[in-house]
Each structure stands twice: as C-alpha cells, then as structure tokens.
Design an enzyme around this catalytic site. Structure first.
Site, PDB file in Angstrom:
ATOM      1  N   HIS A  91      -3.608  -5.476   0.949  1.00 56.22           N
ATOM      2  CA  HIS A  91      -2.923  -5.695   2.226  1.00 56.22           C
ATOM      3  C   HIS A  91      -2.872  -7.180   2.575  1.00 56.22           C
ATOM      4  O   HIS A  91      -3.774  -7.671   3.268  1.00 56.22           O
ATOM      5  CB  HIS A  91      -3.674  -4.972   3.343  1.00 56.22           C
ATOM      6  CG  HIS A  91      -3.479  -3.492   3.346  1.00 56.22           C
ATOM      7  ND1 HIS A  91      -2.447  -2.880   4.014  1.00 56.22           N
ATOM      8  CD2 HIS A  91      -4.185  -2.495   2.773  1.00 56.22           C
ATOM      9  CE1 HIS A  91      -2.525  -1.565   3.860  1.00 56.22           C
ATOM     10  NE2 HIS A  91      -3.578  -1.299   3.093  1.00 56.22           N
ATOM     11  N   CYS A 103       0.832  -1.207   0.000  1.00 54.33           N
ATOM     12  CA  CYS A 103       0.000   0.000   0.000  1.00 54.33           C
ATOM     13  C   CYS A 103       0.868   1.259   0.000  1.00 54.33           C
ATOM     14  O   CYS A 103       1.529   1.539  -0.988  1.00 54.33           O
ATOM     15  CB  CYS A 103      -0.977  -0.044   1.177  1.00 54.33           C
ATOM     16  SG  CYS A 103      -2.324   1.131   1.022  1.00 54.33           S
ATOM     17  N   GLU A 108      -1.190  -8.571   4.786  1.00 55.51           N
ATOM     18  CA  GLU A 108      -1.107  -8.773   6.249  1.00 55.51           C
ATOM     19  C   GLU A 108      -2.482  -8.720   6.904  1.00 55.51           C
ATOM     20  O   GLU A 108      -2.648  -9.124   8.038  1.00 55.51           O
ATOM     21  CB  GLU A 108      -0.138  -7.747   6.867  1.00 55.51           C
ATOM     22  CG  GLU A 108      -0.710  -6.364   7.142  1.00 55.51           C
ATOM     23  CD  GLU A 108      -0.867  -5.475   5.903  1.00 55.51           C
ATOM     24  OE1 GLU A 108      -0.778  -5.989   4.775  1.00 55.51           O
ATOM     25  OE2 GLU A 108      -1.099  -4.262   6.081  1.00 55.51           O
TER      26      GLU A 108
END
Lengths: 782, 238
Positions: free
Chosen positions: B203, B86, B205
């Site tokens: 994302h 990002c 994660e």
C-alpha cells in the site's frame, strides 16, 4: 398456529424468576402471551437490563466538562476533543458466543461494537480488543504431549483472532492494539472484549430516540433469520455443555461487507438531516431497538412484522422479535423525507422496508397477519426491570492468599533462565502472531501500531462523517488519540479492590508513557455468576476500586458492558474488569514509544525500584511466581493512586520538555522484562528488528531479594531513556516533581547486562528476542 | 493532475488514496462510484484497496463486472495510467488488464506488516522517480497476495520487464524470508506490456507521510505525476 401456553416451566426456561413473572403480571394486568414473554425475558436479561449491577454501576464517576453524551444515555458515550470534534467509544463482550463458535462469535462481537459507534453518528476509525484464553502451552511440570484442553485453547485463540481479522479487515477498520492473556481460569470460558472508537462533529451526534409522532420507522439491512435467537438471554446464564449445544443457534453469523455498506449508507443518510433517530439491532434485535427508542423519546411505536424482510417463510412473531441477525438498523425518519432515505439505501443496494410508525401511546405494539401480537408499555419494559441488591460475602480463598508468605519461596541465585522463561511465557511474549493478522493500518491514521504501551491514532479530515454539500475540509489541526486496554485479572482475583485500582492505573500509565492525558474510560466487567455471594463480593469490591481510580485519574466512565455468568462446571473465571482508557496527545512531538532509540542514551527508572511497604515486595500474583514456582497467590502489589498520578504528571511534564526518548511502564514480569522489551520491541519491518542493548547497574538497590528486584511487579514505575547529557537534569526535575528517579545505566551493544549487589548477568539480545517473538507462533504451529 | 479513484462497495482504502492525492501531493482527486459508466477525463486512475463485494466468490472477481470497469477498460486501452493497489491489483488481474492471479497467502493467514521492496524496472510511469538501489519500505495488508502465473508467462514478463517490484530485505536481497505471502519470484507488483497499467499488493498510500513511518510510497505517485507532466501534451485528447 397455536402458541405454547404460559406455564411456570416455560417462565423458568426464559430465565425469569417467579417474582419477575409476578412483576410482569402486575405491569400488564393480564397474562403475557408467548411472544410477550420472550420480549420480557430478553429485555430483563442482565445483558440488556443490568439488573444485578445497576446499583454498583451508579457509583462510577460519569461526569466531566468534556462529556457530551454520558454513560447509559445512548449506545455509546461521547467526549469533546476540541475544535468542534468529538469521539464516541465503547467496549463490549462477546464471551459466550465465542466459547461456542469462536470465529463467528468474535466476528459478530466486532460487528456489534462498530454498529454501536456509527449509530451515534460517528465514523468508526479504530478497534482494539482484550482476549483471554486457557493456556496454549504445556506447563513444564506436565508430561510431554498436548492435552485436549490445550489443543482446544489453541483452537479458540485461532478462531477468535481469525474472526476479528475477518470482520475488522473487511470492514476497513484498523485494529490497532489490545491485550491477550492466558490462564487456566479461562479454559472453556474465553473472554472476547471488543472496543471501537469513532469520530464526529458535535452537531453530528445522532440519538436513538423514536421522536415525532407519525414519523415512519424504517428497517434497513439483511433479512431477519432464525440465527442468534435470544442471544442476550443466552449470555445471561452459566455456560454448560448442554447450554452450549442447545445455544449454538444463538450465535449469529456476521457479514462485514454488509456492515460496511450499512455504515456508509447510515452516515450518508444522517448527513441529510432526514433522520429523527437511529438504533442498531444488537442484543435482543428488533425488540430492544423498538422499545428502547420509544422509551427514550417517551413515545410509543407500532410495527408490522409482515413488512420485516425475512429469510424464510413461516417465521413466528416470537422468532422475528427475538432474532439477533446481524447488520440491521432501525431508522426513524422525519415524515415527508422518506424518498431521500430510499434513494440512499438503493444506492448502496441495501434491503430496506418501512415497518411502522411512531405513536403517542407509550406502548410498543407489534402486529402480525393483521392481529396484535405484542402490546406492552415501552418505558416499563425498557427501564423497569427488577433491580437486585445481591448478597456479598468475602470469598474463602482470600484468607489463604493473605496468609501466603515470601518466606516459603526460596530466592533466586541466578536469574538467567527465569528471564528467558518469562519472555517466552505466552501472556508476556510478543503478540505479533495475533496482530499481524489484523489490518492495523487501514485509514492512514495508525501512528503507533501494536507493540508499544498504548496505540496512537491520528484523527484527520476524513475521520469525520461527511457534511452535506461540502467537500471534506482539512481540520484546523489533526488530533492524536491514544488507547490502552488493560487488566491483570490475577491481581483482581487476589484482591478485587486493589487489583481493580491497578487495572485503571496501568491503563492511565500506558497513556502517560505514550504522551497522552486521559479523557475517559469504558469498562467491561467480566465476572462469574452474581447469585454466588463470593462472586458478587468480587464484583462490588472491583467496582469500588475502579470508581476510586477513575476519579483520581480524571477518566470518567462513559459506558461499557457487564458480562456475568462467565463460569462453567469447573468454576468461574478470575474477575476481569477490562479497562479501555482513551487519552489525547496535544502535539505530534509528544508521541512517545517504549523502545530504546539509540546507543549511548541513559536509562532512568522513575518511581521507587520496589514498594518496601509491600510484604510481598511486588511478587504477589506476579508472572514470576506463576512461571518459576507454579504459584498464583500472595497479596498483589499495592496501588497508591496519588503517587501514581504524581508519576504520570511528572512523566508528561518531562515528555513535554522534549527530553524523553522512550518510556515504558513496568508491569507483568517486572523491571527485567520491561528492560528487555525496551531493548528489542521495535519491529522496523517484516523480519527486521531494531535491537538496542543495555547495561544496567542495580547494585545501589541493596537489601532486596533478587527475584523481587528483577521480577517484582511493584506499581508506579516507568523506564525512560534520555540523552546521556540530560540524565542529571531529568533526574533533578523528576525529584522536583515529587518522583524518585534513578540512573540505571546506558543503552548500547548487543546484550542485556544486569548487575546487582549479588552478581552480574548477561543475556544475548538476539536469543532473548527470538524466544519472545516466536513463542506464540511456535505454540500455534501445532 | 486529476486522479479518479474508483469506489466499489466495500472499497475501504478509497479515502486513503484520496487523502494522499489531495492533502499530501496537492493534486485533485475524484471518487468514481462503481455504478458510473464514465470516468470523466482523469489524468490517472487508482483502483484502491479494500474488500470489494466482501471478497465473496474470489477477491476482485465480482468487481470486474461493475459498469465502471467497462469505462476503465477503454481508458486503459487508450493508454491512460491505471494503478491498482491491493484489492485493486486483484481486480485488475481478474479483469484481465494485468497478467497473473493473486491467490491465498502461503501462511493461509492475513498479513499486515511493513515490507521492503526492490524496484526491478525503473522504466515505467510508476517507478521512474524511484532512485536506483533504493529499497522501499511500504506495508502490506492482505490475505490473498500470493502472486502466481505459469512459467512461460513469467518468462515473457521478465523479458518485457513487466515485473516492477519484488519483496526484498532492507538491503535489497530478494530472499524467501522477505516475502509475506509466498509469491512466485517474490513478485510484489507488475505492469502490462504497454506499461500504462500496474498493480501491487503493498500500500504506497499508507507510506506517504513521515508520521506513518515511511514516505517511500510517495515515490510511486510522484513517478506517475512526473511522467504525466512530461507526457501531458501528447495524451491531452486520445
């Protein structure tokens, strides 16, 4: 420079009554100077002093064994969640600023509530909001074309949502839920209520107290400017065109980047143990933070304005003391540990200054250019604002509301169009246009995102502020916290007492539907001008209802906010006591969402299909009456708190037993809208939806108007789905637990089919979903 | 493995990256403050998401001048693995470590939602463990995620298989509706020519644990770990 002389006109301009001015003279034994008058005016505004509402607020239940910091003690209440962990949360309004400048008004509302939370020593981990605007779509009866009012309401919605997104996303806090309502009463008076929740260990609670005589007082954050001059006073008067124009300068400008740095620096600083007390400079800025910290510690405080970082030359003491420039903190440091503080502020590249010391004089002393410009008793300034017991009189309109009878409303014969229109009605339609603009996933804790009854967040090791010298440790067990924010203000308008009970009951019901048990409540009382006895009646009755309901659900009030004067020349808003309730979910497997999970499950209704003792059969104040008949009247549904509580407890027991696959409460739009939402509210991903059809048979509920059966909003009802094999068992268990339960039908297919004693109807789910999902986006496409 | 996670002022997904590396994957993670001039000796570096420097001027534009970026440049040139997520992707583009640029979403609004990704090249340290034909469900959350590069650059990247992921439908169809931001060719993530530096807007994660709705993002980190384990002896001392 000569300061203005104190005249009755000047006193009036500061929103102080002649009696209040007399009281000031009595406290001081002399005339205040101009700066002191300004200081009194903001500290004694409703926003800071609760002078009109204090006697009412005292009736709220505020105690429970889990409450570690209670209502009114500090910037936010704190509740124990086990294993030495706690949560701090609060809701606060930024209505007036958002009406004048929606983007910055809403953004700084978010900034302010986040500061209230990290000021307590907690790491902010999620945000929620409650928003209200005038209509964004044209009433079908009106001619085509968009009126100036509607265009303005859209501008406000767009600006407010953009401002919340700007601030929250950049700060890095997930905005995980909320509510948005549209009603003509909010035209020109939008409501922006922002909620924030943070996490900390019990031993990390920070206090806003100026303790330790001789301790240095630090200022940290950006320089003080003329923006936001006397915003608290601005918020404490009616909003007129003139005041909005004059007060544009009272709207602050937010800098979420700065806030993120200030937050990280403050949490790092608190971990060192060098801090004696800390408070944010929110409403009434430097004035409020200095006198409140001194008042809480029963000390005094002395500051020098020449040391306060200033944005430009020539700022007067009056301006510096009353400025509401954002992202500033006041930090009282243990003497001798100044170097640690400076090191951390420098690491984060934050402007800071040592501006004064804690004294034992009990006074708030402010110096400028070597002379004393303010010398006031801190405690009396902070705590001795006048308290008013205002006159209350039942509003005249309530007689008409009670006289309204269903006999004047022809029943439906075909409900197909009504359901479509309700689902596309912006207050009921999907709010995806709003929440897709919020980062609702940052921090890796969002377990149930916007779109279900309550948002659920996971508290894990990094949700807790750092402990010095220790790497972050995994928690004994991750915690699950659910949040719901609710208020059907139409009900409150039509019956302030009953409607307020419903606001609390609905919040608690939403928590129960998600698998959570309530921990506590924070309330945001948005009302009109309390000098009007009819408005004060709404306020008093509302507080009575809220108190009673919070007691029953064992969800004590830990703090909140009062926003009065929400009216403009066209009238006052509907009384809107926004309730944000926080609950805890014991185990991960208890987390429950509102949408049907798979084909072939049984659909059960917990609670009676309709409240037969209600002459309006749940249609009073309903979305259906507004949408189908253009009527906002009738006594709202009754709220039987004991029955409601029994329902929530039964639902939780069933969830714990592992048999509930989905649970959704029936609220706006009644049973038919709730069913449709169960069918299609699960968004798997962008442009990818799970649609699960349903076939429901209501013919066993006889002798009831069709509109009341499908769209009535009787309270105390929850739709659940269970494996078909378990249906009989679950119904039996519900009955043992004292709750009526009815098998309505089965999930599956691509349509919503409803059969009643009078007919059978079918809606194509894709079409219903399209209406519901796109309604707001289409209105906002402009 | 030892991951270094860069921390700029107002990085706000830094802790999320640490959480996944440490507590989900069981490897070690070290936060590196942007004023540091050395990275230490990490096996890989993550430039996390957030709003470094408040996104002022231009997303990622100021962060590229932080002292740590000099060290990162050297690390990347020596072949070290770098993943930008990002805002991290935006920083790597601004710093010239990745081709192209990220501009305002076509909707002119921030978008936060789950999207599907089709993995275009599985020949990279970031995609080697992604099963063929599996679309990945990973969320996006950005206001400036519209990937842009001029046509010759795109053509060269395609030729060198530098496009790692494109936005797609659940079935893997790369269609305009599937893109949350209007990126050229639905591009969601790319790598450099030497394939050791990659960036993506989604994302991973946030999609590494079942409780958050998807574990597909883990495949990216597991790819990196697998690649490092296979290559470890070769790049022990650069």
């Amino acid at each position: 420079m000569t300061e203005p002389r104190i005249t009755p006109e000047l006193v009036q301009k500061h929103n102080l009554t002649p009696e209040e001015y007399e009281k000031i003279l009595g406290i001081l034994g002399r005339e205040p100077n101009y700066t002191e008058l300004g200081v009194f005016s903001v500290m004694w505004s409703e926003h800071c002093s609760y002078k009109n509402t204090r006697p009412l607020l005292k009736t709220f239940p505020t105690k429970s064994p889990k409450i570690l910091v209670g209502a009114g003690e500090e910037n936010a209440g704190i509740i124990d969640i086990g294993d030495g962990l706690a949560i701090a949360f609060k809701i606060e309004s930024h209505n007036h600023p958002s009406a004048v400048e929606p983007f910055q008004g809403a953004a700084t509302g978010v900034g302010g509530i986040i500061r209230d939370i990290f000021t307590m020593g907690a790491r902010p981990v999620c945000a929620v909001n409650s928003l209200r605007f005038g209509p964004i779509t044209q009433a079908p009866s009106k001619s085509s074309g968009v009126t100036a009012e509607i265009a303005n309401n859209r501008r406000l919605l767009s600006g407010v949502v953009g401002g919340i997104a700007h601030y929250g996303n950049c700060f890095g806090i997930p905005t995980i839920g909320g509510e948005v309502y549209f009603d003509p009463c909010y035209e020109g008076n939008p409501l922006v209520n922002a909620f924030c929740l943070g996490v900390l260990r019990h031993d990390q609670i920070a206090r806003g107290s100026a303790t330790g005589v001789g301790n240095p007082v630090f200022y940290v954050g950006p320089a003080t400017g003329r923006d936001g001059l006397a915003g608290a006073a601005f918020a404490s008067q009616d909003l007129t065109d003139e005041s909005a124009q004059q007060q544009r300068g009272a709207v602050q400008v937010g800098d979420p980047f700065m806030e993120k740095l200030v937050c990280e620096a403050c949490l790092e600083l608190l971990a060192t143990g060098a801090v004696a007390g800390m408070q944010d400079m929110g409403a009434a800025g430097l004035t409020c933070s200095t006198c409140e910290t001194a008042a809480r510690a029963d000390t005094g405080i002395e500051i020098e304005l020449d040391k306060v970082p200033q944005r430009g030359p020539g700022m007067t003491p009056y301006e510096i003391m009353l400025s509401e420039s954002q992202e500033r903190m006041l930090v009282i440091v243990h003497k001798g540990r100044e170097e640690e503080v400076k090191r951390i502020f420098d690491k984060w590249d934050l402007p800071w200054s040592e501006i004064g010391t804690v004294t034992d004089s009990g006074r708030m002393v402010v110096k400028h250019g070597g002379t004393v410009v303010v010398d006031l008793p801190a405690r009396q300034l902070a705590d001795d604002a006048p308290v008013y017991h205002r006159e209350a009189r039942e509003p005249a309109y309530l007689a008409g509301v009670r006289a309204f009878s269903l006999a004047t409303v022809p029943d439906l014969t075909d409900p197909r169009e009504a359901l479509s229109r309700l689902l596309a009605w912006p207050s009921i339609a999907s709010k995806n246009w709003v929440f897709r603009q919020y980062d609702h996933m940052v921090r890796n804790g969002s377990v149930v995102c916007p779109g279900s009854d309550a948002a659920v967040i996971r508290i894990k090791h990094d949700s807790v502020p750092p402990v010095p010298g220790q790497p972050p440790q995994a928690l004994a067990q991750d915690k699950l916290i659910a949040v719901s924010v609710d208020c059907n203000a139409t009900y409150v308008y039509l019956d302030p007492y009953e409607g307020s009970k419903i606001a609390v009951a609905e919040a608690a019901r939403n928590l129960a539907c998600s698998g959570a048990v309530p921990l506590g409540t924070t309330d945001n009382l948005n009302f009109g001008n309390p000098h009007n006895p009819e408005i004060f009646h709404q306020l008093a009755e509302s507080v009575r209802g809220l108190s009673e309901a919070c007691r029953v659900f064992r969800a004590p009030v830990t703090g909140g906010n009062v926003s009065l004067y929400n009216q403009n020349p066209n009238g006052a808003i509907d009384p809107t006591p926004t309730i944000a309730m926080v609950g805890q979910i014991e185990r991960e497997e208890h987390i429950t969402t509102q949408w049907f999970k798979e084909d072939g499950d049984a659909i059960l209704l917990l609670g009676a299909p309709v409240d037969g003792s209600d002459p309006m059969l749940g249609l009073g104040g309903s979305a259906f009456l507004k949408v189908a008949h253009g009527t906002k009247s009738g006594t709202p549904p009754r709220c039987d708190l004991e029955k409601e509580k029994q329902l929530h407890e039964a639902l939780l027991a069933l969830i714990y037993s592992g048999e509930i696959k989905s649970a959704h409460d029936c609220s706006d739009g009644g049973l038919a809208v709730a069913l449709a939402e169960c069918c299609f509210s699960h968004q798997k991903a962008r442009d990818t939806f799970q649609l699960t059809g349903a076939s429901v048979d209501l013919s066993s509920v006889s002798d009831l108007r069709l509109d009341a059966l499908l769209f009535g909003e009787s309270q105390g009802r929850v739709l659940v789905s269970v494996s078909a094999l378990n249906a009989v068992k679950v119904i039996e268990r519900a009955r043992i637990l004292g709750v009526a339960a009815l098998n309505l039908g089965i999930t599956g297919g691509t349509a919503l089919n409803i059969r009643t004693g009078t007919g059978e109807w079918s809606w194509d789910l894709r079409e219903l979903h399209r209406l519901w999902w796109n309604a707001i986006a289409e209105a906002m496409r402009i | 493995m030892n991951f270094a996670i860069l921390q700029f002022p107002a990085s706000n997904c830094d802790q999320d990256a640490v959480h996944v590396v440490r507590h989900v994957l069981g490897h070690s993670a070290q936060m590196i403050w942007h004023k540091e001039s050395s990275l230490g000796e990490p096996d890989a570096v993550i430039v996390p998401g957030g709003f470094s420097y408040g996104d002022y001027l231009r997303t990622g534009a100021i962060a590229q001048f932080s002292p740590v970026m000099q060290a990162l440049r050297g690390y990347a040139e020596a072949g070290g693995l770098v993943l930008g997520i990002c805002n991290g992707f935006q920083i790597l583009c601004e710093a010239g470590l990745l081709p192209g640029a990220l501009i305002r979403n076509r909707s002119l609004q921030f978008r936060c939602e789950q999207v599907f990704l089709k993995t275009i090249s599985r020949d990279s340290p970031f995609t080697c463990k992604v099963p063929a034909d599996k679309t990945l469900k990973i969320p996006v959350a950005h206001g400036d995620g519209c990937y842009y590069a001029d046509a010759p650059t795109i053509a060269r990247m395609e030729e060198k298989q530098q496009i790692l992921w494109r936005y797609s439908t659940e079935q893997g169809e790369v269609s305009g509706m599937a893109s949350p931001n209007g990126s050229v060719g639905n591009i969601a993530g790319v790598c450099n020519e030497s394939r050791n530096v990659a960036g993506l807007m989604p994302h991973p994660e946030r999609a590494s644990e079942a409780i958050l709705g998807s574990e597909d993002g883990r495949l990216l980190f597991e790819s990196m770990i697998d690649w490092l384990q296979r290559r470890k002896p070769a790049c022990a001392t650069p």
